[in-house]
Design an enzyme around this catalytic site. Sequence first.
Site, PDB file in Angstrom:
ATOM      1  N   GLY A 416       0.815  -1.201   0.000  1.00  0.00           N
ATOM      2  CA  GLY A 416       0.000   0.000   0.000  1.00  0.00           C
ATOM      3  C   GLY A 416       0.845   1.246   0.000  1.00  0.00           C
ATOM      4  N   PHE A 418       1.494   3.133   2.437  1.00  0.00           N
ATOM      5  CA  PHE A 418       2.348   3.120   3.629  1.00  0.00           C
ATOM      6  C   PHE A 418       3.582   2.271   3.395  1.00  0.00           C
ATOM      7  CE2 PHE A 418       2.892   3.335   8.239  1.00  0.00           C
ATOM      8  CZ  PHE A 418       3.684   2.234   8.486  1.00  0.00           C
ATOM      9  N   VAL A 421       2.828  -5.051   3.692  1.00  0.00           N
ATOM     10  CA  VAL A 421       2.201  -5.695   4.847  1.00  0.00           C
ATOM     11  C   VAL A 421       2.584  -7.169   4.835  1.00  0.00           C
ATOM     12  CG1 VAL A 421       0.045  -6.162   6.049  1.00  0.00           C
ATOM     13  CG2 VAL A 421       0.270  -4.093   4.681  1.00  0.00           C
ATOM     14  N   ASP A 532     -12.321   7.256   5.003  1.00  0.00           N
ATOM     15  CA  ASP A 532     -12.064   6.315   3.906  1.00  0.00           C
ATOM     16  C   ASP A 532     -12.739   4.972   4.184  1.00  0.00           C
ATOM     17  OD1 ASP A 532     -11.056   5.660   1.417  1.00  0.00           O
ATOM     18  OD2 ASP A 532      -9.161   4.894   2.203  1.00  0.00           O
TER      19      ASP A 532
END
Length: 724
Positions: A416, A418, A421, A532
């Site tokens: 993502g 960020f 994951v 969101d």
Amino acid sequence: MATVTVVCVGIHLLFSVIKFSTAVDAITQAQFISDGMSLTSKDGNFEMGFFSPSNSEDRFLGIWNKNAPFKTFVWVANERKPITDLSGLLMINRSGNAVLLSRNDTVWSTNSSKQPENPILQLLDSGNLVLRDGKDGNSENYLWQSFDFSTDSWPISARRVSASVSTDYCDTYGLCGPYGVCTISESSVCKCLKGFKPSSLDSWKVMEYRQGCVRNKPLDCPNDNGFIKYVGLKLPDTKSAWVYQSMSMKECEAKCLSNCSCMAFASSDIKGSRGCTIWFGDLIDIRHILDGGQYLFIRMPASELGMNILLNLLLPLTLNPSSGFLLCPSCFALWKSTFEETKNGVKVKIGVVIIATVVSIVSGLLLAAYYIRRNRRKSKDEIIGQKEDVELPMFNLSTIASATANFSLNNKLGQGGFGAVYKGALTDGQEIAVKRLSQSSGQGPNEFKNEVRLIAKLQHRNLVRLLGYCIQGEEKLLIYEYMPNRSLDFYIFDQAQGKHLDWRKRFNIIVGVARGLLYLHEDSRLRIIHRDLKASNVLLDKQMNPKISDFGMARTFGGDQTEGVTRRVVGTFGYMAPEYAIDGQFSVKSDVFSFGILMLEIVSGKKNRGFYQLSDNLNLIGHAWRLWEEERSLELINECFRDSCTLSEVLRCIHVGLLCVQQLPEDRPSMSTVILMLGDENALPRPKRPSLFMGKHSSEADSSSVKQETSSTNEFSITLLDAR
């Protein structure tokens, strides 16, 4: 005559099969791909077909790089739903969607909302599988593309579809070739060492790394040579290496420098305190170790050394908490060896001007380092909130690296804004999901600071729980509870997977999300606007209970503040309230609007961003409103649970959903009112005509818009946490 006809038809079919068996890159509605057949991109670099992972008889449809040393997959269609025999069939159905069938059961589909006149499924030279309309003059106007659902480039022995096999990609001998280094935690596992470049850029672009790397500048031995220190490595293959157990490191360096065939040296002791290993010829099978590794000194020309003088000088610097920076004795010898060379028995001084420049730079850096040291604790406090108590454990990097197998691609769940994951397991067996801040992400540090400081204080059964965090060097990690059943969108937008969610489970998910939003809006320490909320940000635990995730775009309000204004509209189009999308105004009612969209999607199994009333270009909101006005709301209910649901309950959810998506924020109910309306049978108010129900641009993929913003409210920067 009949016999002749049969023979002719047989010959025609035979030639059709022979013709299709040659390399083709596309199929139409009149063609198909069965097990044993494949599509090949025009340049021959990518192929799509059926395959079985190692130690498995299951069949999958995927795209792989034909030029990689072994099958490296960029996309897999039925990753979560394997075919157990050879009945797999890929074709284009009557609605113009590509579908994967197994014994007439739909295993996978493109689920495009538009119906093309002449649908074509094509494998491009980029490895992208696209569905397009042959009648469309623009060949790049895709109705669907696999790049929107790309799979990390993993070797098939390490794919998740073969969970019983655990192979480390970097264990492949010589994968990155001479002077290439393998890093298992990177998306591009092979890189060249500093001072080197790929020997063939074309080969590296298609992930064929075995040709390795070459020097940026050639050696001129024995003139003007030195060594650059590389850290954190698994040392190269030792087939062409000599070991001297009694030799010191200084003697080891001199031994290697005196022989032009010697390319590198290192300590033969893993602690670096004794012994000497020197390498002759190319250095092969080097690997980066995340937490540990050894030093390796590689021979380089003086022109490359000039760029590394500063690093060589600063590497021996150590920080003493009480007395500041101390320069170790070997630094002066390093300085001398860097700037003095022996030529014809006479020491020649080189780089006098450079020395003076470097001295000035080093002095400035030492002064800067002093202030950095003095403010280090203050900086760390700012990351996690200086005045706020973070009641969370702080994990060591080594603990998380061990839990995720050194951030192995095998454990990667998604990517993502960020960062990546990863799935992991702590020593006590607890499963975790680790969000690893990408060093290239400009948004990550702010998000990290806010998520640790605020989300740590959010405790609710319908919010994903933050278990801890890690700050070590450049690494910043968030450790969450692991959600095994992925995200809600995986189920509600797929007809096959949707059968796993009956109406009772769907209604429980609706109520659970509503309770989670109510907690954020009214019951948490601060009023929090998620901004969101969407199906992909609702994760499901083992019992299919919903948990709201991804607070990277959340806003907090203090005191009596109930709304805010921003000049930077960020979020997912199709879920945004009109006042937020158009004017940047957001409040708790913005989340209510998104919740209303989510309710209609759960009931219908359709995305809001699509055409469902083609004559009027109506999206899901407009379609639901039209059916409600005409008292035909039953037609909105998804057929996979229509026969087993409680109709009054479903119709009530549709009614409440339309109340939530009304145009004006003041007309929408609060989340506390929503929960009351869902839980009783009292008469509901009549909804007003919703806005944004005309879908002229709804065919665009979900996307985010980012603009410059100034705001007085607390901001969480954007993050797109992929479904787990």
